[in-house]
Design a protein around this motif. Sequence first.
Motif, PDB file in Angstrom:
ATOM      1  N   THR A 272      -9.694  36.489  22.101  1.00  0.00           N
ATOM      2  CA  THR A 272     -10.314  35.376  22.823  1.00  0.00           C
ATOM      3  C   THR A 272      -9.316  34.290  23.196  1.00  0.00           C
ATOM      4  O   THR A 272      -9.577  33.485  24.094  1.00  0.00           O
ATOM      5  CB  THR A 272     -11.434  34.745  21.974  1.00  0.00           C
ATOM      6  OG1 THR A 272     -10.922  34.444  20.663  1.00  0.00           O
ATOM      7  CG2 THR A 272     -12.619  35.696  21.841  1.00  0.00           C
ATOM      8  N   THR A 293     -15.994  40.122  29.211  1.00  0.00           N
ATOM      9  CA  THR A 293     -15.363  39.072  28.405  1.00  0.00           C
ATOM     10  C   THR A 293     -16.178  38.758  27.145  1.00  0.00           C
ATOM     11  O   THR A 293     -15.647  38.199  26.182  1.00  0.00           O
ATOM     12  CB  THR A 293     -15.184  37.787  29.236  1.00  0.00           C
ATOM     13  OG1 THR A 293     -16.450  37.415  29.799  1.00  0.00           O
ATOM     14  CG2 THR A 293     -14.174  38.001  30.354  1.00  0.00           C
ATOM     15  N   PRO A 298     -12.505  37.630  18.509  1.00  0.00           N
ATOM     16  CA  PRO A 298     -11.969  36.450  17.815  1.00  0.00           C
ATOM     17  C   PRO A 298     -11.112  36.920  16.640  1.00  0.00           C
ATOM     18  O   PRO A 298     -11.078  38.115  16.315  1.00  0.00           O
ATOM     19  CB  PRO A 298     -13.230  35.740  17.333  1.00  0.00           C
ATOM     20  CG  PRO A 298     -14.197  36.867  17.077  1.00  0.00           C
ATOM     21  CD  PRO A 298     -13.915  37.888  18.160  1.00  0.00           C
TER      22      PRO A 298
END
Length: 338
Positions: A272, A293, A298
């Motif tokens: 990210t 996306t 993360p």
Amino acid sequence: MNNLITNKYLIKEYTNSHDAALSCLDVIYGSDENYQFGAGVSAVSALINNPNTHFRFHYFLDKVDSNFLEKLKVISKQFLAEFYIYELDNESLKTLPASDVWSSAMYFRLIALDYLSADYDFALYLDADVMCNGVIDLTADLIADKICGVVADDIGVRTKSGTRLHTPELTETYFNSGVMFVNLKKWHERQVTEHCFERLSEKDAKQRYKYPDQDVLNLILKDDLVLLNQKFNAVYTLKNELSDSTHQKYQHVITPETVLVHYTGVSKPWHTWANYPASKPFYQALAQSPWSTVDLKPATKFVERKKEYKHLLKQGAYLSGGLSGIRYLLEKLNGKRK
């Protein structure tokens, strides 16, 4: 080692055969669960840049996720590509040298290259963090009677590796194993996989080999390889973006002639915090893939958190960067490094 393969799947979501005039390329990926997303987008990057090539993709995975298989079906139907998935029992490989950054999945390529030699002659192995940026014009005659074609690493890495491994010849030939164009029959004949595992099983292997699979491959193949053009493995680390306020210096590495971009290091283009111009080859493929996306990853590991907060702060995301930094500091203080 072939007995490590517990299940096989074939995905071919089209009935018409591919144009016989098209060249066919077998591409291999070895990946654990954390890198499957990247390996899927990497396949799409090859497909969109090589419309005149028929692809057979071979995925060697420790866990086969049903959602991942469904997305491969979409890709197969859209691009008329074949996917072969091989599920591995990874337990015995976990006894070999590994780290927080490199899991035992790095050894999947060794299993794959020997296993596929029974049915195929040549194949291109790619790490999941390699994205295609052009036409893969690799042909069998490039490697002739050698075992594989590789790209020499930069002079600094080669010199240090030659010294570290007490093998001066590696100053000229030391290569990054994330891209290998392999003569599968010769690989099997020379028992490369067996020789690699023999070295990796030695008592001092973890101390001797900084980059385990890569180091032993370099030692074993040093006299049986062909050095390919740098465009087939342009190594770039997104860590560079932390010291480049313009975010344009990547163009010295990733040029219009670059065919395969290798994003080494902890930060990957699918993270990210890694949406930089340098990540364009990934994002171009992502846009034409079943992923989006929303699927960007993360930080979940300590080593990733250490990078995440620095990039977020660099990008001006002070709140999320600060929170990430606090989580990193707490994990560090608590000794949590997994």
